[in-house]
Design a protein around this motif. Structure first.
Motif: not given
Length: 238
Positions: A184-200
């Protein structure tokens, strides 16, 4: 002894897999089905479908653009989901039994829930802190990067928990905490910037229910494995 533990793990995996398949069908699958409707309505999905349609009549282009096979909705999809759950739960049960043999701490009915919680923390909760469960249509980082980080996190967490279980001195506990925190210090790979239609609310509901189902699976595995181990031991002694 190995044969007895192996058989107990197989039976525990099948029983827990069937039980959690029911919970998954009731609590997790509805979120997936709801998200798939938003995924089908997304512009990215529409573009892909249009490209696939234009491929017809172009020979090999149609084969190249063909969508991968998926089971049909209904009983076929449910059957494949249950089979996948049985395979995964059996593998988890074997991993739990193998860890108990390596550490020299047998899984019993008294400590089975604790064993299951440790498995849940190592293989479900800790990886999900950086890579939460994702619904169809949600953006994700590169697959290989996610897999490497997931395995690294699971291994470090399992190693830290095992070290803490065997060594209670302060230096060992500090090393255990370091191992667990390192991914968790290293950190997980980040997802690309992308708008999703799936509601929060769908994404959060899916993540919480998926993790709750995983917790039930692991605790069920630990308890069932402990129960079967004790029954087998009593049968061998009599």
């Amino acid at each position: 002894m190995f044969r007895r533990v192996f058989l107990a793990a197989i039976l525990a995996g099948v029983a827990a897999g069937l039980f959690c398949s029911l919970i998954q069908h009731l609590r997790v699958t509805p979120y997936i089905l709801a998200a798939e409707t938003f995924e089908a309505a997304s512009p990215h999905h529409a573009d892909a479908s249009t490209g696939h349609a234009h491929g017809h009549g172009q020979g090999g282009a149609d084969d190249a653009n063909a969508e991968p096979w998926t089971p049909a909705d209904g009983y076929e999809r449910l059957l494949y989901t249950v089979l996948a759950n049985l395979v995964v739960s059996t593998a988890f049960a074997l991993a739990l039994a193998g860890a108990s043999l390596l550490l020299g701490v047998p899984v019993t009915l008294a400590n089975g829930a604790l064993w299951g919680l440790c498995g849940f923390v190592a293989l479900s909760l800790a990886p999900s802190a950086g890579l939460p469960p994702e619904l169809p249509g949600m953006a994700g980082a590169d697959l290989w990067s996610r897999q490497i980080w997931w395995w690294f996190t699971a291994a470090m967490t399992a190693g830290g928990l095992a070290l803490a279980a065997k060594r209670s001195a302060a230096p060992y506990l500090a090393l255990s905490a370091l191992l667990i925190a390192l991914p968790h210090v290293i950190g997980a790979p980040n997802a690309p910037e992308h708008e999703s239609n799936v509601p929060a609310h769908l994404a959060s509901g899916f993540a919480s229910n998926a993790l709750a189902t995983a917790a039930v699976l692991w605790v069920s595995l630990g308890l069932m494995l402990g129960f079967l181990n004790e029954r087998a031991a009593k049968g061998a002694a009599s």
